[in-house]
Every structure is written in structure tokens, then in C-alpha cells.
Design a protein around this motif. Structure first.
Motif: not given
Lengths: 505, 313
Positions: A160, A92, A109, A106-107, A95-101
Motif C-alpha cells: 500500500k 501501522h 484505495l 486496499n492498495i 493493520f489498517t486494512l478493510a477486510e471486506n475488500l
């Protein structure tokens, strides 16, 4: 190139309320092909891709994706899970990333069984490093994503998708946030993966990279597929005509003699967290009838420089003069009164107050003006008349001048800001990334307005990551790197690109 | 006797852990909800519901563990109400949470009055007894502090480990942390944002209810109006103090328990000189100070309080 078809979009249509986002769009993709999807903002590119990926449910039409054997199978619509299972991956624009991980989490998930009581991180790590080797895309796996650079995050996004064994990869404006060199590397990697059989669709506004790296180009206009062309047969002119539906005029920069200085910075120092992001400018001068372009990768001190000029950042030391007047007190109000017009980098966040109306946003920088208020009360009619006039003159389109400004599209928000800035006939204009994310029509409008202001006698400081824009508009080019400014040694992409990367000081 | 002497006694530490137990359940519950991105201000009412329903189930003959189960179910049910309002409907988490607190409290009082219309003092149950672990209970100091607690305190400590393990070592935990940071990351990978959030709220609320159940089934032996007395709100503050980490949540709950145990003892020491209300205030004031210090570096889950709707990004 193999001609086996891997994807077929058949007659997709999507409406949001009364707005038609896509109408009867047909598109196909072949194995190992890199297809560029082009179109102005709002032409429906992202909507189309979101339907493919199951984020939106189409009103009409169907999607077929080839299975592993190469036979086209209908794809259940409206289910990201089904699209992933069919081998479609999407990167996208936001970004559709969880920044705390970290990147690894993330990959992985979504591909692990949520009921499992243990994780097999070693196996995941092995598979990811294989993919990194094959694709040439690397990123640190164990650092929280929030601490990665934009380029690294982009690569994590693509990893990802690749981790899910995609056969079709969709990239929505993948290079919008990358440096020219990073973008080129990314496309080289994509090209290599395509030769291995990956099929790619990418959305872009940058004609140069579309021409350099795609095999075929499809153009959307007002939600309709208006044509496809093999990249080998295309040039900038033909594509632009397909996108806009008419020839676009390129703004011409006429020769002009610079006049008196409108901005002088001396020995400005703004400390950052480290020596690297400390802004240090011994001398910078912008004169009237002059556009000074500041090229550089974002995060090299542009924010501090823009902050100093707009009055939001107080330098630790040094002097600032606007139009010959020394600035005593560093505040946005002082700067506005001295005649600085500001086009901020983040137009949604810093350029407008989204919940206030278009009309209010147009006068928000001159609330003490008698035309706008009288005895502390807003003159609503005068504000509305002003807004109607400006909306007409600057072609600000949207749901009306009394609608909240956040409802405008990005290009129209920028036009609103241009109207506010240029109506005040400022002596100095700070244009920070003024065309980022804008389509060609809107970008050309920004360029034309900047050149008009230059003819009128304004001095302009143009901060941009887009080298073509700087090369096209600036009378003088400076490169910013690690908070230091240097004059460009030569006026060509290569030299400036190297200076942006800090290779030539 | 000065403070140092108080702090060195076994009974002080045993009391601290006992007072901390309901808070441990509550903080863990709130932490799970917030890690998934949803603030659950229903906690205070869910404590009441857990305390009432667990105790009443035992009184009706369900047995102690039956009571614990009933309390967890009641908590989960009120959690589900909050979840439906805040997740798919995307309503304000503050308003919905406060509503759930009022609703759960009123329903609990109503059920109590309906079942026991004419009593002035509630019937007593036989509560959990301290576990007597052979050998360990007889250890000096540690024995009385750790090994003469009830099963529910042990369950609370076990839950700290379990929640830590789930959050940090399982795919589910990764998904919960992701949905609280950026729901789109979960959606883009084909997982259900709604499913994860609703599940986390229901599970977290069940844990909160156990905190209430501890009060009526272990600390005391009956249900009284007003017995929760702000413990739920304390948990909301402790989550921030804990920086959304189960280990720190345990420390925060113990710290508060210790302050509370200390104030009771100080009251008996110097109660004649200073009004008792001053001591009652102490744990709250100290927790505000601790919070001010801890909140500076707080790592809020990025998507906390933000509703997410499918197809809108």
C-alpha cells in the motif's frame, strides 16, 4: 551509503493531557538508510511516527521532508494527505486494512479520484505487479483481505505504501506477528529496497533483528531521544542500557529435578475445520519444577491446546488429569479449582474485564472465596486491601486500583494477570504468549515470575512464538505444527524454526 | 381460487412491484448508510418527511418532479442531522436514529397542520400516471406487470443498478465499503472518514425519502397521518436479509411486496372465516422467518455502529 538527508524532525513535542508523550525530539534520516527506533512501551515511538504521518498534530516543532530533487521542504503538519504527497508511507502496528475488500482495492484505495465513474484496475494491477517484482513482496490480489494470513496482510500493508511511491517508509513493529523466517524475509526485502534508495524507519522490540538489519539505532526513553548509535558499534547490552537507563538482569534458570506430573493429557483430540487444524495429542506430560515450552507459528493448534487446559474447549476424546486427579467435567471453574493458573494469549480480551476495576479483576477468579464475598455480597474493603497489596507486590502501575482495568497499559494488564495467577500458587500454569508486545522490563518480570513458580514446584506450559523466549526458559521444548506435537530434535534456532515450518517432523 | 391461481395473475405481480417500490428506495438508502458503517433508524421519520414534503411541494405547484426533488432534499437534510450527531460527535446511532424519526415525523405533521389548519381530508394532487411504453405495454403478462408502472417505480429499479454500480465499480464505492469495514484503512490512505460517512448518510437518506414520496405521489394522491405504517422498519430488516447487497435488496423488497399483495387477495377470498388481522400479520411474520434464515450468514459491515474519532485507534 549516500549521506543525503531526506527527513528531519525538529524539536517535536506532544502532550496528551498531563502526559508528555514526546519532548523536544530531533531525528534525521538519510537516503537508503534503515533506522531502528527503539524504546520501552510508552516511550513515545508510535506517537512520534504518528506526528510524522499527520495522525497527530505536534504541540511544538516541525518536520522537513526532502522533495524529489532532494531539497528539504517543511511538511504541513496534521495532514496524512500531505505526508503521503511528500512521499512518506506508514505501516501501522495494527493493520489498517478493510477486510471486506481484496488486496488490490486496499492498495489502490485513496489514490483514485473519488469522482471518477470508472476504475482502471488493469493499470493498477500492472503497477502493483511491477512493485511486487522489484520489492520481492507478494500477496494474492483478488481474495478478500480477511482471508489472508497475517504475513500476507503485512505485505499488503507495505505494498500500500510502496504504491504511493514512498521515499520514506515507516514500519511500526512490523514483525510482531510474523514467524522468524517471515521476519527475516521481510527484512531482506527491506534491505534490498533500501539499497535502491528507499529510506526506512522501523520500530521494534526484538533486539536481534534490530542488530541484524538496521544501519543506525535511535533510542527513545520517556518521550525523549536519549541517544543514537551506529548498529555496527552496538550490542544487546549497550542498547538495553540505553532503553532502560540501567542494566537489566537476565533471569537465570537453575538446574532442577522435575517432580510428580501435574498435567497429563492422553489421546486428546479436538476437531477443527480440517485435518490441518485438528489437535491430536497422544500424550503430553508436564511435571512439577518443569517448564515445557511449546514453540510454533500461531494457528497450528495452540488455541485448542490452551483451550483444553483452561477448560474452555471440550475435547472430542481423551483424558485430562491435573495433579493426578482426572478431570471429569471440562469447564474453566473445574480447572481453576484443580489449581490451573491461566495467562491468556489475548490479555485485553480474555485476561481482564476492561470495564471493571483493577481491584475487581484481581479477585475475579475466586468470587466464591470467603475473603472476597460474604453471603453473596462483595466485601469491598477486603477486595481493595487485596488489590493494594498485589499492586505493590507486582508493581501494577496505572490510574489506581478503582480505575477500569482497560485504562492500564499492556504491560500493566499483564502484571495484573500475573498477580491474580501467582497469588493462588497454582499447580499448573498455562502461559500463552506471556511476553508478546511487552517491553524488556515487563518481559523480564514475567520470566522471573515464571522461574519463581517453577522453583516453588509448579509445572508450567509455555506456549510462545518467540523462539528466544522458549530457548531461554523451557526445560523441555516441543514444537507444534498442524495440531501435532513433536519433541525438538535439537535445542537451536535453526532446527526448531524448520520444525515450526513443518519441514522436519 | 387457490393460492396458485392468485400468484399466476398479472395484477398480483403488478401489485407486488408497486408495493415493493417504496421498500426498494428504503432498503437501498439504509444499505448505503450501513455500508459506510452507520445504522440509520431515522428511516421511518425520513419516509414521513419525504411523503409530506414531496406531496406538499406538488400541491403548492412545484410539479411532480419538483416534488421528488423537494422530498430528496428534505430526506438529505434529516440525514445530515443524523450524520452530524453520529459521525463527528460519535453519539449512539440507535438513539440518534430514533430521535431523528420522532423529530422528522413531528416536523412533518406540524408543517402539514400549519399549512392546512382546518381540513378534515387532505387536498388531492394529480399523481404520477403509469407509463405507457409503446409495444412493450401490450406484451402479454410482462406488459401489465412491468410496463404499466409509474416513473418512480422505474426510478427505483434504476437506483438498484446505479447503487450496485457505484458500490462495485467506482472508487467511491470502494471507499464507502472500506469506511464501513475499517475506518482507519481510509484514514491511513489520506481520505476523510467523516466526509465519506456523512456523504453516504445524506445520500442514503435522500433515497429513503423518495420511498415516502412514492406513497403520496404515486401509490396515493395525498398525505395521511400514519400512512408510512412501519415501512421504514421493514427496510432495516430487509437490509440484513439482503446481506447489504443491492441485488438481494431488490429480491427482498419484491418478496415482501408479494407477501403483502397475497394477503390482500387472501383476505377477500377467505376473509369471512379468518379475522383480517391474521392476514395483515402475514407479511411481517414471513419476513421475520426469512430474516432468521438469512441472518445466520449475514456479513455485517465490521465497523457498523462503531464511532470513529481522528487520532484515536
Amino acid at each position: 551509503m549516500a549521506s543525503e538527508k531526506v527527513l528531519s524532525l525538529n524539536g517535536l513535542s506532544k502532550r496528551f493531557g498531563s502526559i508528555v508523550a514526546n519532548k523536544d525530539v530531533n531525528l534525521s534520516l538519510h537516503r537508503g538508510e534503515v533506522l531502528a527506533l527503539l524504546g520501552e512501551n510508552g516511550a513515545g515511538k508510535t506517537t512520534l511516527m504518528n506526528m510524522l504521518f499527520g495522525h497527530y498534530l505536534p504541540d511544538e516543532g516541525s518536520v522537513e521532508v526532502a522533495d524529489e530533487g532532494g531539497t528539504l521542504q517543511p511538511l504541513p503538519l496534521g495532514q496524512p494527505q500531505a505526508a503521503i504527497a511528500a512521499g512518506v508511507g506508514m505501516v501501522h502496528q495494527h493493520f489498517t486494512l478493510a477486510e471486506n475488500l481484496n488486496a488490490l482495492d486496499n492498495i489502490v484505495l485513496g489514490s483514485e479520484d473519488l469522482r471518477a465513474f470508472r476504475r482502471n484496475r488493469a493499470a493498477a494491477r500492472g503497477k502493483i505487479s511491477d512493485i511486487m517484482k522489484r520489492s520481492g513482496l507478494t500477496a494474492p490480489l483478488d481474495v478478500p483481505v480477511g482471508r489472508l494470513s497475517v504475513g500476507e496482510r503485512q505485505r499488503v500493508e507495505i505494498l500500500k505504501a510502496l504504491y504511493r511511491d514512498v521515499r520514506i517508509l515507516v514500519l511500526d513493529e512490523p514483525t510482531a506477528v510474523l514467524t522468524p523466517q517471515e521476519a527475516d524475509t521481510l527484512f531482506e526485502n527491506i534491505g534490498a529496497m533500501a539499497r535502491d534508495g528507499l529510506s526506512v524507519i522501523f520500530i521494534s522490540h526484538k533486539l536481534r533483528e534490530v542488530l541484524a538489519f538496521s544501519h543506525r539505532i535511535a533510542v527513545l526513553r520517556h518521550g525523549v531521544n536519549v541517544g543514537e548509535i551506529a548498529t555496527a558499534d552496538a550490542d544487546e547490552r549497550t542498547i538495553a542500557r540505553m532503553m532502560v537507563g540501567a542494566d537489566t538482569e537476565r533471569a537465570e534458570r537453575s538446574a532442577m529435578e522435575p517432580g510428580a506430573p501435574v498435567l497429563s493429557l492422553r489421546d486428546i483430540r479436538v476437531p477443527g475445520r480440517s485435518e490441518r487444524d485438528t489437535l491430536d495429542i497422544p500424550e503430553l506430560e508436564v511435571r512439577s519444577h518443569e517448564i515445557v515450552g511449546i514453540a510454533g507459528v500461531s494457528g497450528n493448534g495452540q488455541a485448542a491446546l490452551a483451550g483444553v487446559i483452561s477448560g474452555t474447549v471440550q475435547p472430542q476424546s481423551g483424558t485430562i488429569a491435573i495433579g493426578g486427579d482426572a478431570v471429569r467435567e471440562c469447564s474453566p471453574t473445574t480447572m481453576i479449582h484443580l489449581g490451573v493458573g491461566r495467562i491468556p494469549e489475548d490479555r485485553h480480551h480474555d485476561g481482564i474485564v476492561g470495564s471493571m476495576s483493577v481491584a475487581e479483576n484481581m479477585v475475579i477468579e475466586r468470587l466464591d472465596d470467603q475473603e472476597v464475598q460474604k453471603n453473596g455480597l462483595l466485601r469491598r474493603e477486603a477486595i481493595a486491601r487485596n488489590a493494594e497489596r498485589l499492586a505493590e507486590a507486582y508493581d501494577v502501575r496505572g490510574p489506581g486500583i478503582q480505575a477500569p482495568a482497560r485504562l492500564l497499559s499492556g504491560g500493566n494488564i499483564q502484571k495484573l494477570i500475573l498477580a491474580r495467577v501467582f497469588e493462588e500458587a497454582p499447580k499448573l500454569i498455562l502461559a500463552n504468549q506471556p511476553t508478546r508486545g511487552l517491553d524488556m522490563g515487563a518481559a523480564a518480570e514475567v520470566a522471573r515470575r515464571l522461574l519463581d513458580a517453577r522453583s516453588r514446584g509448579a509445572g508450567i506450559i509455555l506456549i510462545s512464538e518467540d523462539l528466544d523466549e522458549v530457548l531461554g526458559l523451557a526445560d523441555r521444548i516441543l514444537v507444534i505444527h498442524d495440531g501435532k506435537l513433536g519433541a525438538a530434535h535439537a535445542r537451536d534456532r535453526e532446527t526448531i524454526g524448520l520444525m515450526m515450518a513443518g519441514e522436519m517432523a | 381460487m387457490d393460492i396458485l391461481q392468485i400468484v399466476l395473475t398479472e395484477s398480483f405481480w403488478a401489485a407486488s412491484l408497486r408495493i415493493a417500490t417504496p421498500l426498494i428506495f428504503g432498503v437501498l438508502g439504509a444499505l448505503i448508510c450501513e455500508r459506510a458503517g452507520v445504522l440509520n433508524l431515522g428511516i421511518e421519520g425520513i419516509f414521513v418527511a419525504g411523503a409530506m414534503s414531496g406531496w406538499m411541494a406538488v400541491w403548492l405547484g412545484a410539479g411532480l418532479w419538483g416534488g421528488v426533488l423537494v422530498a430528496a432534499l428534505a430526506g438529505g437534510l434529516f440525514g445530515l442531522v443524523h450524520a452530524i450527531l453520529t459521525v463527528p460527535l460519535g453519539l449512539s446511532q440507535h438513539v440518534s436514529g430514533l430521535g431523528v424519526t420522532l423529530f422528522a415525523t413531528s416536523v412533518s405533521y406540524f408543517a402539514y397542520r400549519t399549512a392546512l389548519p382546518n381540513v378534515s381530508s387532505p387536498p388531492r394532487i394529480e399523481p404520477f400516471r403509469p407509463l405507457d411504453v409503446p409495444v412493450l405495454s401490450d406484451l402479454p403478462f410482462l406488459g401489465p406487470v412491468l410496463f404499466q408502472q409509474t416513473a418512480l417505480t422505474w426510478l427505483a429499479l434504476l437506483m438498484v443498478v446505479l447503487v450496485w454500480y457505484v458500490l462495485n465499480r467506482t472508487p467511491l464505492g470502494v471507499a464507502i465499503k472500506a469506511v464501513g469495514d475499517n475506518p482507519s484503512s481510509v484514514d491511513a490512505q489520506g481520505l476523510s472518514v467523516y466526509g465519506l460517512r456523512i456523504g453516504a448518510i445524506v445520500a442514503g437518506s435522500a433515497l429513503m425519502a423518495l420511498g415516502g414520496a412514492f406513497l403520496t405521489m404515486s401509490a396515493f394522491d395525498a398525505f395521511f397521518f400514519g400512512m408510512i405504517n412501519g415501512r421504514g422498519w421493514i427496510c432495516i430488516a430487509l437490509v440484513i436479509f439482503a446481506n447489504w447487497r443491492p441485488g438481494k435488496a431488490l429480491i427482498g423488497a419484491l418478496l415482501f411486496g408479494a407477501f403483502d399483495a397475497l394477503q390482500v387477495r387472501l383476505q377477500t377470498e377467505v376473509g369471512a372465516l379468518v379475522p383480517s388481522q391474521v392476514f395483515l400479520m402475514m407479511p411481517y411474520i414471513l419476513s421475520i422467518i426469512a430474516l432468521v434464515i438469512a441472518a445466520r450468514g449475514a456479513d455485517y459491515p465490521r465497523a457498523l455502529l462503531q464511532p470513529w474519532f481522528k487520532g484515536q485507534r
